[in-house]
Design a protein around this motif. Structure first.
Motif, short mmCIF file in Angstrom:
data_model
loop_
_atom_site.label_atom_id
_atom_site.label_comp_id
_atom_site.label_asym_id
_atom_site.label_seq_id
_atom_site.Cartn_x
_atom_site.Cartn_y
_atom_site.Cartn_z
N VAL A 1 -4.38 -9.18 -1.76
CA VAL A 1 -5.48 -8.34 -1.88
C VAL A 1 -5.47 -6.90 -2.79
CG1 VAL A 1 -7.51 -7.32 -1.36
CG2 VAL A 1 -6.33 -9.38 0.54
N GLY A 2 -3.66 -6.87 -2.49
CA GLY A 2 -3.73 -5.05 -3.09
C GLY A 2 -3.27 -5.78 -4.49
N MET B 1 -7.02 7.18 -14.33
CA MET B 1 -6.76 7.92 -13.42
C MET B 1 -7.21 7.23 -12.13
SD MET B 1 -6.28 12.69 -12.56
CE MET B 1 -8.68 12.24 -12.86
N LEU B 2 -8.01 6.19 -12.09
CA LEU B 2 -8.48 5.44 -11.13
C LEU B 2 -7.59 4.62 -10.53
CD1 LEU B 2 -12.02 3.73 -12.03
CD2 LEU B 2 -11.46 5.14 -10.51
N PRO B 3 -6.72 3.98 -10.87
CA PRO B 3 -5.17 3.69 -10.20
C PRO B 3 -4.86 4.48 -8.77
CG PRO B 3 -5.46 2.36 -11.74
CD PRO B 3 -6.16 3.43 -12.34
N TYR B 4 -4.88 5.24 -9.38
CA TYR B 4 -3.30 6.40 -8.36
C TYR B 4 -4.50 6.62 -6.92
CZ TYR B 4 -0.80 4.73 -12.62
OH TYR B 4 -0.34 3.88 -13.22
N ILE B 5 -6.35 7.15 -7.52
CA ILE B 5 -6.48 8.05 -7.27
C ILE B 5 -7.01 7.22 -6.13
CG2 ILE B 5 -9.34 8.72 -6.63
CD1 ILE B 5 -9.22 9.72 -9.30
N THR B 6 -7.31 5.71 -6.55
CA THR B 6 -7.30 4.89 -4.63
C THR B 6 -5.92 4.84 -4.44
OG1 THR B 6 -8.87 3.59 -6.45
CG2 THR B 6 -8.06 2.49 -5.04
N THR B 7 -4.80 4.53 -4.62
CA THR B 7 -4.04 4.35 -4.20
C THR B 7 -3.90 5.70 -2.82
OG1 THR B 7 -2.49 4.25 -6.28
CG2 THR B 7 -0.93 4.57 -3.88
N PHE B 8 -4.14 7.40 -3.21
CA PHE B 8 -4.36 7.86 -2.12
C PHE B 8 -5.03 7.63 -1.69
CE2 PHE B 8 -3.10 10.96 -5.58
CZ PHE B 8 -2.07 11.46 -5.60
N VAL B 9 -6.45 7.30 -1.82
CA VAL B 9 -6.98 6.81 -0.80
C VAL B 9 -6.86 5.95 0.20
CG1 VAL B 9 -9.73 6.23 0.05
CG2 VAL B 9 -9.12 7.77 -2.26
N VAL B 10 -6.31 4.88 -0.47
CA VAL B 10 -5.99 3.85 0.23
C VAL B 10 -4.54 4.06 0.94
CG1 VAL B 10 -4.15 2.04 -0.32
CG2 VAL B 10 -6.69 1.65 -0.92
N ILE B 11 -3.86 4.98 0.91
CA ILE B 11 -2.89 5.19 1.71
C ILE B 11 -3.68 6.35 2.94
CG2 ILE B 11 -0.05 6.85 1.88
CD1 ILE B 11 0.51 4.84 -1.22
N LEU C 1 1.83 -0.39 -2.93
CA LEU C 1 1.38 -1.22 -2.32
C LEU C 1 1.29 -1.87 -1.19
CD1 LEU C 1 0.14 -2.80 -5.78
CD2 LEU C 1 -1.43 -2.39 -3.65
N VAL C 2 2.91 -1.55 -0.74
CA VAL C 2 3.14 -2.25 0.25
C VAL C 2 2.86 -1.80 1.71
CG1 VAL C 2 5.62 -2.53 1.99
CG2 VAL C 2 5.64 -3.11 -0.79
N VAL C 3 2.26 -0.26 1.73
CA VAL C 3 1.48 0.78 2.50
C VAL C 3 0.15 0.13 2.56
CG1 VAL C 3 1.52 2.69 3.20
CG2 VAL C 3 3.05 2.21 2.03
N PHE C 4 -0.73 -0.57 1.07
CA PHE C 4 -1.87 -0.16 1.03
C PHE C 4 -1.64 -2.27 2.39
CE2 PHE C 4 -4.64 -3.33 -0.52
CZ PHE C 4 -6.31 -3.06 -0.39
N ALA C 5 -0.84 -2.73 1.67
CA ALA C 5 -0.77 -4.05 2.82
C ALA C 5 -1.35 -3.46 3.67
CB ALA C 5 0.05 -4.84 1.67
N THR D 1 5.53 -6.49 -4.29
CA THR D 1 4.80 -6.08 -3.14
C THR D 1 4.57 -7.23 -2.06
OG1 THR D 1 2.97 -5.04 -4.80
CG2 THR D 1 2.37 -5.34 -2.25
N LEU D 2 4.79 -8.39 -2.11
CA LEU D 2 5.11 -9.14 -1.53
C LEU D 2 6.93 -9.67 -0.82
CD1 LEU D 2 4.12 -12.06 0.44
CD2 LEU D 2 4.60 -13.26 -2.32
N GLY D 3 7.75 -9.02 -2.00
CA GLY D 3 9.19 -9.39 -1.46
C GLY D 3 9.64 -7.90 -0.96
N GLU D 4 8.56 -6.69 -1.24
CA GLU D 4 8.92 -5.13 0.01
C GLU D 4 8.50 -5.60 0.99
OE1 GLU D 4 11.37 -3.01 -1.22
OE2 GLU D 4 10.93 -1.72 0.02
N VAL D 5 7.75 -6.18 0.81
CA VAL D 5 6.73 -6.16 2.02
C VAL D 5 7.76 -7.22 3.49
CG1 VAL D 5 5.45 -7.80 3.71
CG2 VAL D 5 4.35 -6.30 1.63
#
Lengths: 373, 313
Positions: free
Chosen positions: B247-248, B276-286, B234-238, B27-31
């Motif tokens: 944090v992400g 599914m939780l991690p993916y639901i979180t991904t939606f919410v976070v994005i 996670l890059v979008v999250f970050a 994630t850090l690299g992609e940021v």
């Protein structure tokens, strides 16, 4: 070079024709022997070190022991509708015997079998059959039960963790029979179940084992295909019980190997050979095959040196009873999680009930999720 | 002798930091890569390349740290292909990134075939930080880890400082925001994009190699099983901020660890739902992140995914 190759093939062909007519003078002229083409379809990589590799070993055994077959495989085929194409492609390519080794291939195989009546389909762990679609599986529950005996003797915290992929009957049978063995020697021990909801996710399988170790489990039984849960058990100084193959054999150090108490293993080879021979002879008929330890299709791996000899001896006496057909882990009384006797003493759960098993025995901590609840 | 609730939680979060680091590094690299205006969707493939060549290096040299470095170099080389196609040839970044993912999976399955299930004798071991690891609660969670986790903490700090407090960071962001203006100011657009794409690849490789050189010291085809895709989200999250990536990463590591621990505790929640939780979180976070980006105009580099050509008017 090319000339050499061609002439060699021509020479061999002549030699073959001359040779075969030479020894079979009385026989009516037969068409050139066509090899039986056999295909295997795996859900995981052929060398996953687990379930699919056990089938792959079976395929290689067949290839080595039957000169009249030509085998191939497809690996990492996703379950469900996508897999249908794989089965149809093999049928179209002239494969006359096709093995599908994962539960989720069932409907795809039913459809492919319907349209290819001359091709024999064999589906592992399924329950739908037709004239050219048979089912087969092994009674892994017998080795599960024996592994449960070992776990019951080796646990100090009386908590065993079981990492499971899904809550399908195949997996529930494993947990139930394991727990039956466990509680036979250690009536207060419990089995905690954690699902990964995936057939293949090493990192998650390791994390699932960790969550069980955190809880105080000191033996981790794996129902998933990677060795990750056993690694976590070893790192935590606890024991693991492997699945699919002898997982102690793959370990690098003696200590790691010792931490794997035993493994419940598949031996598909001899069965695959038998099926291929039946198809070659024309004696194959559709049906359900469900073999046990007596057939050699399932077994437990050599037990770790960490286990006292007295325990090994006990396991061996129980194993003998199973081999003699005098005992199955599904003999009553079997009590469910609510304390109700489901299988009364003196009776044995029927195969049909075992195939649709949807409840845990007493001693299991965990639930069987209802879809959508 | 049951473990207490608190002691279980500490172990859960310690495990979450470990699995969070697998996500944090790519994630850090992609940021950084995306800050320079290059979108690299090939993280999953790069992680696999890092995981395999890291494992191979550790097998051949007997040193897991050398292995990790080799994994990073291999992934950096693969990322250089991405840079060449996207920056020099100005190819479609989405397509190239997806191709890179598939390429990584294929390459490692092909060469990894004979290495499957083989194991490292020596893997990277945890090393508690003196003094810090004695702090109650935080010590066992954050400072009883391995060197890679500590290196990840330090990298987050370094890159955050670099990105927001130095000339290098200003130039990097300028290239991603408005390459033409950056070029006019004398910033080397092509060089900047190459550098950060390759560095991002090296970090993705480190994430993969961290799995095989430390956490699961053996090789299996597809061992990253989708971690690279979570890193892309996670890059979008970050919001393209290195600190948020930390944090992400740890948050997602915790969600996964917690859902498994909930099951182990015998909680009667459908485990498929928990998975599914991690993916639901991904939606919410994005969704949340997108709203924040709209309102505050932070994050998304404006020219993300757009190739730059000097002569174009």
């Amino acid at each position: 070079m090319k000339f050499l190759k061609v002439s060699l093939i021509v020479l061999l062909a002549i030699a073959f024709v001359v040779g075969s007519t030479g020894c079979k003078k009385a026989a009516p002229p037969t068409p050139a022997v066509e090899k039986l083409k056999v295909a295997f379809v795996y859900v995981g990589p052929h060398n996953d070190g687990g379930y699919s590799q056990a089938h792959e070993d079976g395929r290689l055994y067949l290839q080595q022991n039957d000169p009249n077959v030509e085998t191939t495989y497809s690996e990492s085929i996703p379950e469900g509708a996508q897999s249908e194409k794989t089965f149809r492609d093999y049928a179209a390519a002239g494969y006359k015997l096709i093995f599908g080794t994962s539960f989720g291939f069932m409907d795809a195989m039913v459809n492919a079998a319907k349209d290819n009546p001359t091709v024999k389909f064999m589906h592992a762990s399924g329950y739908k059959r037709s004239d050219n679609l048979g089912t087969y599986f092994g009674r892994m529950e017998q080795p599960d039960y024996l592994a449960g005996l070992v776990a019951g003797k080796m646990t100090k915290t009386n908590k065993i963790g079981f990492v499971l992929p899904f809550s399908i009957p195949e997996c529930i049978r494993e947990v139930d029979s394991f727990t039956v063995g466990l509680r036979e020697v250690n009536p207060t021990a419990t089995v905690t179940v954690v699902y990964t909801n995936s057939w293949y996710d090493p990192a998650k399988e390791g994390d699932a084992a960790k969550s069980l170790l955190n809880k105080g489990c000191d033996v981790i039984a794996s129902g998933v295909d990677s060795p990750a849960p056993l690694d976590e058990a070893f790192k935590a100084g606890k024991y693991g019980i492997g699945y699919d193959m002898d997982m102690a054999a793959g370990m690098k150090t003696a200590d790691e190997a010792k931490s794997v108490l035993t493994s419940r293993i598949w031996h598909w080879g001899p069965y695959y050979l038998k099926v291929a021979k039946a198809v070659e002879d024309g004696t194959w008929t559709s049906g359900d095959y469900w073999g046990g330890m007596a057939d050699g299709i399932v077994d437990i791996a050599p037990i770790s040196s960490a286990v006292p000899q007295s325990v090994i001896d006990y396991v061996n006496t129980r194993k003998q009873l199973i081999l003699d057909g005098k005992y199955t882990p599904f003999d009553g009384p079997m009590i469910n999680q609510k304390g109700e006797t489901v299988v009364p003493a003196g009776t044995t759960m029927s195969d049909a009930d075992q195939l649709n098993l949807q409840w845990f025995v007493q001693g299991v901590i965990g639930e069987i999720p209802k879809s959508g609840s | 002798m049951n473990p207490t609730f608190g002691s279980i939680l500490i172990k859960v979060f310690a495990g979450a930091v470990e699995s969070g680091t697998i996500l944090l590094l790519p994630t850090l690299g992609e940021v950084l890569t995306e800050r320079s205006g290059v979108l690299n969707l090939g993280l999953e493939g790069l992680m696999l390349i890092g995981a395999f060549f890291g494992f191979l290096g550790a097998m051949k040299t007997g040193n897991p740290y050398v292995g990790l470095l080799l994994g990073m170099v291999a992934a950096a080389a693969a990322a250089a292909i991405h840079a060449f196609i996207c920056v020099t040839l100005r190819g479609n970044q989405t397509v190239t990134g997806l191709a890179l993912s598939i390429f990584g999976a294929g390459l490692t399955s092909f060469y990894g075939d004979s290495w499957v299930s083989q194991r490292l004798t020596i893997a990277i071991k945890p090393m508690a930080v003196p003094v810090l690891s004695q702090i109650p609660v935080l010590g066992p969670i954050f400072f009883s880890q391995d060197l890679i986790v500590y290196a990840a903490y330090i990298l987050v700090a370094i890159f955050w400082f670099l990105l927001f407090k130095t000339k290098v960071g200003v130039n990097l962001r300028a290239v991603g925001e408005n390459a033409k203006a950056a070029d006019a100011m004398g910033v080397n657009v092509v060089g900047t994009r190459y550098f950060w794409t390759i560095l991002g690849g090296a970090l993705a490789g480190a994430g993969g190699a961290y799995i095989t050189c430390c956490i699961h010291p053996y090789w299996l085809n597809g061992i990253t099983s989708g971690k690279g895709w979570i890193a892309v989200a996670l890059v979008v999250f970050a919001m393209w901020n290195p600190f948020n990536a930390l944090v992400g990463g740890f948050l997602f590591g915790s969600i996964e660890a917690l859902q498994l621990q909930l099951q182990a505790a015998g909680t009667y929640i459908n485990s498929a739902l928990l998975s599914m939780l991690p993916y639901i979180t991904t939606f919410v976070v994005i969704i949340v992140a997108t709203v924040i980006v709209r309102v505050r105009h932070v994050g998304t580099p404006k020219e993300l995914g757009i190739p730059y050509a000097r002569e174009e008017k």
